[in-house]
Design a protein around this motif. Structure first.
Motif, PDB file in Angstrom:
ATOM      1  N   ARG A  48      19.357  -8.660 -14.150  1.00  0.00           N
ATOM      2  CA  ARG A  48      20.726  -8.218 -14.391  1.00  0.00           C
ATOM      3  C   ARG A  48      21.157  -8.523 -15.821  1.00  0.00           C
ATOM      4  N   ASP A  49      22.120  -7.735 -16.312  1.00  0.00           N
ATOM      5  CA  ASP A  49      22.666  -7.974 -17.637  1.00  0.00           C
ATOM      6  C   ASP A  49      23.902  -8.857 -17.542  1.00  0.00           C
ATOM      7  N   ALA A  50      24.635  -9.008 -18.654  1.00  0.00           N
ATOM      8  CA  ALA A  50      25.799  -9.894 -18.684  1.00  0.00           C
ATOM      9  C   ALA A  50      26.900  -9.438 -17.741  1.00  0.00           C
ATOM     10  N   GLU A  51      26.927  -8.134 -17.414  1.00  0.00           N
ATOM     11  CA  GLU A  51      27.923  -7.600 -16.472  1.00  0.00           C
ATOM     12  C   GLU A  51      27.397  -7.572 -15.042  1.00  0.00           C
ATOM     13  N   GLN A  52      26.250  -8.210 -14.811  1.00  0.00           N
ATOM     14  CA  GLN A  52      25.616  -8.299 -13.493  1.00  0.00           C
ATOM     15  C   GLN A  52      25.121  -6.951 -12.976  1.00  0.00           C
ATOM     16  N   ARG A  53      24.898  -6.007 -13.878  1.00  0.00           N
ATOM     17  CA  ARG A  53      24.286  -4.740 -13.496  1.00  0.00           C
ATOM     18  C   ARG A  53      22.774  -4.896 -13.500  1.00  0.00           C
ATOM     19  N   VAL A  54      22.109  -4.303 -12.509  1.00  0.00           N
ATOM     20  CA  VAL A  54      20.647  -4.349 -12.467  1.00  0.00           C
ATOM     21  C   VAL A  54      20.114  -3.372 -13.514  1.00  0.00           C
ATOM     22  N   VAL A  55      19.416  -3.901 -14.503  1.00  0.00           N
ATOM     23  CA  VAL A  55      18.944  -3.082 -15.613  1.00  0.00           C
ATOM     24  C   VAL A  55      17.423  -2.995 -15.676  1.00  0.00           C
ATOM     25  N   ALA A  56      16.738  -3.824 -14.910  1.00  0.00           N
ATOM     26  CA  ALA A  56      15.279  -3.824 -14.937  1.00  0.00           C
ATOM     27  C   ALA A  56      14.785  -4.557 -13.704  1.00  0.00           C
ATOM     28  N   ALA A  57      13.474  -4.560 -13.535  1.00  0.00           N
ATOM     29  CA  ALA A  57      12.868  -5.286 -12.417  1.00  0.00           C
ATOM     30  C   ALA A  57      11.621  -5.994 -12.917  1.00  0.00           C
ATOM     31  N   VAL A  58      11.361  -7.156 -12.354  1.00  0.00           N
ATOM     32  CA  VAL A  58      10.108  -7.857 -12.614  1.00  0.00           C
ATOM     33  C   VAL A  58       9.348  -7.900 -11.293  1.00  0.00           C
ATOM     34  N   SER A  59       8.043  -7.660 -11.361  1.00  0.00           N
ATOM     35  CA  SER A  59       7.283  -7.581 -10.123  1.00  0.00           C
ATOM     36  C   SER A  59       5.880  -8.135 -10.305  1.00  0.00           C
ATOM     37  N   VAL A  60       5.323  -8.544  -9.198  1.00  0.00           N
ATOM     38  CA  VAL A  60       3.910  -8.922  -9.129  1.00  0.00           C
ATOM     39  C   VAL A  60       3.182  -7.815  -8.399  1.00  0.00           C
ATOM     40  N   ALA A  61       2.105  -7.326  -8.999  1.00  0.00           N
ATOM     41  CA  ALA A  61       1.251  -6.328  -8.356  1.00  0.00           C
ATOM     42  C   ALA A  61      -0.113  -6.971  -8.136  1.00  0.00           C
ATOM     43  N   ALA A  62      -0.509  -7.076  -6.884  1.00  0.00           N
ATOM     44  CA  ALA A  62      -1.743  -7.786  -6.550  1.00  0.00           C
ATOM     45  C   ALA A  62      -2.572  -6.988  -5.554  1.00  0.00           C
ATOM     46  N   LEU A  63      -3.868  -7.180  -5.583  1.00  0.00           N
ATOM     47  CA  LEU A  63      -4.702  -6.583  -4.552  1.00  0.00           C
ATOM     48  C   LEU A  63      -4.264  -7.126  -3.203  1.00  0.00           C
ATOM     49  N   ALA A  64      -4.099  -6.236  -2.244  1.00  0.00           N
ATOM     50  CA  ALA A  64      -3.592  -6.637  -0.940  1.00  0.00           C
ATOM     51  C   ALA A  64      -4.473  -7.700  -0.295  1.00  0.00           C
ATOM     52  N   GLY A  98       0.783  -1.224   0.000  1.00  0.00           N
ATOM     53  CA  GLY A  98       0.000   0.000   0.000  1.00  0.00           C
ATOM     54  C   GLY A  98       0.813   1.270   0.000  1.00  0.00           C
ATOM     55  N   GLU A  99       2.015   1.265  -0.577  1.00  0.00           N
ATOM     56  CA  GLU A  99       2.868   2.455  -0.545  1.00  0.00           C
ATOM     57  C   GLU A  99       2.642   3.391  -1.736  1.00  0.00           C
ATOM     58  N   PHE A 100       2.160   2.841  -2.846  1.00  0.00           N
ATOM     59  CA  PHE A 100       1.823   3.667  -3.999  1.00  0.00           C
ATOM     60  C   PHE A 100       0.309   3.683  -4.220  1.00  0.00           C
ATOM     61  N   ASP A 101      -0.277   2.536  -4.159  1.00  0.00           N
ATOM     62  CA  ASP A 101      -1.724   2.368  -4.230  1.00  0.00           C
ATOM     63  C   ASP A 101      -2.146   1.702  -2.922  1.00  0.00           C
ATOM     64  N   PRO A 102      -3.094   2.269  -2.211  1.00  0.00           N
ATOM     65  CA  PRO A 102      -3.428   1.732  -0.886  1.00  0.00           C
ATOM     66  C   PRO A 102      -3.922   0.299  -0.883  1.00  0.00           C
ATOM     67  N   ASP A 103      -4.384  -0.182  -2.017  1.00  0.00           N
ATOM     68  CA  ASP A 103      -4.956  -1.526  -2.068  1.00  0.00           C
ATOM     69  C   ASP A 103      -4.028  -2.550  -2.709  1.00  0.00           C
ATOM     70  N   VAL A 104      -2.783  -2.167  -3.001  1.00  0.00           N
ATOM     71  CA  VAL A 104      -1.899  -3.045  -3.767  1.00  0.00           C
ATOM     72  C   VAL A 104      -0.673  -3.468  -2.970  1.00  0.00           C
ATOM     73  N   THR A 105      -0.375  -4.758  -3.063  1.00  0.00           N
ATOM     74  CA  THR A 105       0.885  -5.298  -2.554  1.00  0.00           C
ATOM     75  C   THR A 105       1.775  -5.606  -3.744  1.00  0.00           C
ATOM     76  N   GLY A 106       3.036  -5.194  -3.655  1.00  0.00           N
ATOM     77  CA  GLY A 106       3.979  -5.442  -4.736  1.00  0.00           C
ATOM     78  C   GLY A 106       5.166  -6.252  -4.263  1.00  0.00           C
ATOM     79  N   VAL A 107       5.620  -7.149  -5.105  1.00  0.00           N
ATOM     80  CA  VAL A 107       6.829  -7.933  -4.837  1.00  0.00           C
ATOM     81  C   VAL A 107       7.696  -7.851  -6.083  1.00  0.00           C
ATOM     82  N   ALA A 108       8.935  -7.380  -5.949  1.00  0.00           N
ATOM     83  CA  ALA A 108       9.802  -7.164  -7.117  1.00  0.00           C
ATOM     84  C   ALA A 108      11.187  -7.730  -6.873  1.00  0.00           C
ATOM     85  N   ALA A 109      11.832  -8.119  -7.974  1.00  0.00           N
ATOM     86  CA  ALA A 109      13.199  -8.636  -7.922  1.00  0.00           C
ATOM     87  C   ALA A 109      13.990  -8.063  -9.096  1.00  0.00           C
ATOM     88  N   PRO A 110      15.310  -7.955  -8.942  1.00  0.00           N
ATOM     89  CA  PRO A 110      16.137  -7.330  -9.991  1.00  0.00           C
ATOM     90  C   PRO A 110      16.463  -8.262 -11.144  1.00  0.00           C
TER      91      PRO A 110
END
Length: 262
Positions: A215-231, A201-213
């Motif tokens: 990485r590219d071939a140099e192990q730099r974090v270049v994007a994130a994948v996340s699940v956004a679900a009703l809390a 509920g930090e951006f949308d009061p009714d949503v729970t988010g779970v995200a993970a990084p």
């Protein structure tokens, strides 16, 4: 006419089929193959196998290895380079995102950071939910709210992360939104240690988010994948299991991105 097309088509492509069978013999443990191994795999005489091999050598798909046998040739590397150029991040992440969305029956987002904003690059969602969460492709999210945003900040240099937060307008979207830079920096440290981010509920009061990084071939974090679900659909005891699924998806995308980007 259509009834006789199939056999003749197969006849015309038998040589191509054999060539592909030979190329598919290569893997991490078989970097060099012999003519006798090819003959055995194809079920043909050794002279026939060598005829196929020499055809692949002349087209640079194979070359003769210094110690004997055959290895992949430069043409394969050229095609690999062209294949890598044709793939975008969404192409690479899409299959894993769809699988995760179907597995957890929730919306899955792919995000990247652009300066002070986090951009939704792509999404996957199921059509079976009576109530769905929809973040449009191209929509932007703030730096200080949401699981994806915090993941994308957590692995950049700390002084850079602090500078971005201090320069940004840290809006309070819900009572749970963090707007204090020091508190946010502490939160980023916790995310790095955990390997993923959970927001409630930090951006949308009714949503729970779970995200993970991701990485590219140099192990730099270049994007994130996340699940956004009703809390209301994510009970606290289920968060750890959901996080492991998101982490596994991030690793799959990272592995494919490493191959394509390498």
């Amino acid at each position: 006419m259509s009834g006789s097309a199939s056999p003749s088509y197969r006849e015309r492509n038998s040589t191509a089929d054999r060539a592909l069978d030979i190329l598919m013999m290569f893997d991490d443990t078989h970097l060099v193959i012999s003519g006798s191994a090819v003959a055995e795999r194809l079920g043909v005489a050794r002279s026939t196998a060598y005829r196929y091999l020499q055809s692949l050598v002349s087209s640079r798909f194979l070359e003769e290895a210094p110690g004997g046998g055959f290895r992949l040739g430069l043409r394969v590397l050229e095609i690999g380079r062209l294949a890598r150029r044709s793939y975008g991040l969404s192409d690479i992440a899409g299959p894993a995102m769809t699988e995760l969305s179907e597995n957890v029956s929730e919306t899955v987002l792919l995000t990247r950071r652009s300066g002070e904003l986090v951009v939704c690059v792509d999404r996957a969602e199921v059509a079976t939910r009576a109530v769905r969460i929809s973040y449009e492709r191209g929509s932007t999210l703030p730096l200080n709210a949401g699981a994806s945003a915090l993941v994308l900040l957590a692995w950049i240099p700390q002084d850079e992360a602090r500078g971005l937060l201090e320069a940004a307008e840290l809006r309070r979207f819900t009572p749970a939104t963090l707007t204090d830079v020091d508190t946010l920096m502490d939160r980023l440290g916790h995310i790095r240690r955990a390997g993923y981010s959970v927001t409630r509920g930090e951006f949308d009061p009714d949503v729970t988010g779970v995200a993970a990084p991701i990485r590219d071939a140099e192990q730099r974090v270049v994007a994130a994948v996340s699940v956004a679900a009703l809390a209301s659909r994510v009970f606290p005891e289920a968060e750890a299991e959901l996080a492991q699924k998101v982490l596994a998806t991030a690793r799959r995308i990272t592995d494919r991105l490493t191959v394509v980007g390498g």
